[in-house]
Design a protein around this motif. Structure first.
Motif, mmCIF file in Angstrom:
data_model
loop_
_atom_site.group_PDB
_atom_site.id
_atom_site.type_symbol
_atom_site.label_atom_id
_atom_site.label_comp_id
_atom_site.label_asym_id
_atom_site.label_seq_id
_atom_site.Cartn_x
_atom_site.Cartn_y
_atom_site.Cartn_z
ATOM 1 N N ASP A 72 -5.694 4.498 -2.562
ATOM 2 C CA ASP A 72 -4.342 3.945 -2.457
ATOM 3 C C ASP A 72 -3.857 3.544 -3.847
ATOM 4 O O ASP A 72 -4.516 2.758 -4.538
ATOM 5 C CB ASP A 72 -4.344 2.720 -1.530
ATOM 6 N N LEU A 73 -2.720 4.078 -4.259
ATOM 7 C CA LEU A 73 -2.176 3.831 -5.600
ATOM 8 C C LEU A 73 -1.092 2.764 -5.547
ATOM 9 O O LEU A 73 -0.218 2.801 -4.697
ATOM 10 C CB LEU A 73 -1.598 5.125 -6.167
ATOM 11 N N GLY A 74 -1.156 1.809 -6.487
ATOM 12 C CA GLY A 74 -0.169 0.744 -6.519
ATOM 13 C C GLY A 74 -0.224 -0.098 -5.269
ATOM 14 O O GLY A 74 0.784 -0.294 -4.581
ATOM 15 N N SER A 75 -1.398 -0.640 -4.966
ATOM 16 C CA SER A 75 -1.653 -1.272 -3.663
ATOM 17 C C SER A 75 -0.857 -2.535 -3.403
ATOM 18 O O SER A 75 -0.659 -2.914 -2.245
ATOM 19 C CB SER A 75 -3.148 -1.573 -3.519
ATOM 20 N N GLY A 76 -0.382 -3.205 -4.444
ATOM 21 C CA GLY A 76 0.503 -4.357 -4.269
ATOM 22 C C GLY A 76 -0.063 -5.410 -3.348
ATOM 23 O O GLY A 76 -1.118 -5.986 -3.582
ATOM 24 N N GLY A 77 0.645 -5.673 -2.233
ATOM 25 C CA GLY A 77 0.219 -6.688 -1.283
ATOM 26 C C GLY A 77 -0.727 -6.176 -0.216
ATOM 27 O O GLY A 77 -1.001 -6.875 0.768
ATOM 28 N N GLY A 78 -1.239 -4.963 -0.385
ATOM 29 C CA GLY A 78 -2.223 -4.450 0.557
ATOM 30 C C GLY A 78 -1.705 -3.443 1.555
ATOM 31 O O GLY A 78 -2.397 -3.076 2.505
ATOM 32 N N GLU A 138 -10.315 12.375 -0.163
ATOM 33 C CA GLU A 138 -9.714 13.291 0.805
ATOM 34 C C GLU A 138 -8.219 13.024 0.934
ATOM 35 O O GLU A 138 -7.410 13.947 1.014
ATOM 36 C CB GLU A 138 -10.386 13.129 2.170
ATOM 37 N N ILE A 139 -7.854 11.734 0.951
ATOM 38 C CA ILE A 139 -6.456 11.336 1.166
ATOM 39 C C ILE A 139 -6.027 10.350 0.084
ATOM 40 O O ILE A 139 -6.746 9.400 -0.232
ATOM 41 C CB ILE A 139 -6.266 10.667 2.543
ATOM 42 N N ILE A 140 -4.827 10.574 -0.463
ATOM 43 C CA ILE A 140 -4.196 9.636 -1.401
ATOM 44 C C ILE A 140 -2.956 9.059 -0.735
ATOM 45 O O ILE A 140 -2.155 9.799 -0.145
ATOM 46 C CB ILE A 140 -3.772 10.329 -2.705
ATOM 47 N N THR A 141 -2.779 7.744 -0.845
ATOM 48 C CA THR A 141 -1.585 7.112 -0.298
ATOM 49 C C THR A 141 -0.847 6.350 -1.398
ATOM 50 O O THR A 141 -1.430 5.948 -2.406
ATOM 51 C CB THR A 141 -1.939 6.135 0.841
ATOM 52 N N ALA A 142 0.433 6.164 -1.178
ATOM 53 C CA ALA A 142 1.261 5.334 -2.058
ATOM 54 C C ALA A 142 2.507 4.946 -1.276
ATOM 55 O O ALA A 142 3.087 5.783 -0.573
ATOM 56 C CB ALA A 142 1.647 6.086 -3.333
ATOM 57 N N ARG A 143 2.881 3.692 -1.400
ATOM 58 C CA ARG A 143 4.017 3.179 -0.631
ATOM 59 C C ARG A 143 4.890 2.334 -1.552
ATOM 60 O O ARG A 143 4.407 1.389 -2.181
ATOM 61 C CB ARG A 143 3.505 2.345 0.548
ATOM 62 N N ALA A 144 6.166 2.679 -1.644
ATOM 63 C CA ALA A 144 7.124 1.929 -2.466
ATOM 64 C C ALA A 144 6.640 1.779 -3.897
ATOM 65 O O ALA A 144 6.757 0.716 -4.500
ATOM 66 C CB ALA A 144 7.379 0.555 -1.847
#
Length: 210
Positions: A72-78, A138-144
């Motif tokens: 998870d990239l730029g995880s911020g507040g989780g 396997e999976i990359i995530t990023a949100r906002a």
């Protein structure tokens, strides 16, 4: 209230365990406590924390329930990193790396991961500083975090290595896709958000520079 939250999550993931539910409730409580001291999310969204952030994060696990190695990239507040880590507890051998350059937010993430005894590792660093340290997931995530074009640059080492991205985007997602076409080719699947009808999860694989 608890029953309503439980029902809303089960509409997304019908077989969620009681342990997972309790961990998510505890995370929500911890998030609200820390939010009084540091800016983990926009104050205007706290009244909808469960729906707008936790459920929105949980839907990613629904799209790749068999994946064991996440980033998870730029995880911020989780969101979605900690939420995903909680779900990954039920899968032996699973883990997630969370990258967050803000030291206060990284401290919160470590506290949240520790509270849940979840299989997550927090990296308090810039994304480009961990390219060599984190193996291709396997999976990359990023949100906002950034525009799709910027996300491709940030995640390129892992995406060209075979990872699949699940990037959450709002109503302007088509413009963001168009902005990448001069520089990149990729396979794309659009998943309509189950939380917000104007949002999508973009599943991206086989990224290549033109």
């Amino acid at each position: 209230m608890t029953k309503n939250r439980e029902k809303s999550l089960q509409e997304i993931l019908p077989h969620v365990s009681r342990e997972t539910l309790e961990d998510l409730f505890a995370f929500e409580t911890l998030f609200r406590k820390w939010s009084k001291a540091i800016n983990l999310a926009s104050p205007s969204t706290l009244d909808q924390l469960w729906e707008r952030h936790i459920l929105d994060s949980a839907q990613l696990y629904r799209l790749a329930p068999d994946a064991k190695v996440w980033l998870d990239l730029g995880s911020g507040g989780g969101f979605p990193g900690v939420v995903l880590a909680i779900f990954l507890k039920q899968s032996v051998g699973s883990r997630i790396d969370l990258v967050e350059s803000n030291s206060k937010k990284a401290a919160f993430l470590r506290t949240a991961i520790g509270q849940a005894s979840a299989p997550g590792t927090v990296h308090a660093a810039r994304i480009d500083a961990v390219w060599q340290k984190i193996a291709t997931p396997e999976i990359i995530t990023a949100r906002a975090l950034a525009s799709l074009k910027e996300l491709f640059v940030l995640a390129e080492p892992w995406l060209i290595g075979g990872a699949t991205a699940l990037f959450q985007k709002g109503r302007d997602y088509r413009r963001e896709i168009d902005e990448t076409r001069d520089d990149w080719t990729f396979d794309l699947v659009e998943h309509r958000s189950v939380v917000d009808k104007d949002s999508v999860v973009l599943q991206i694989s086989n990224l290549c520079r033109l």
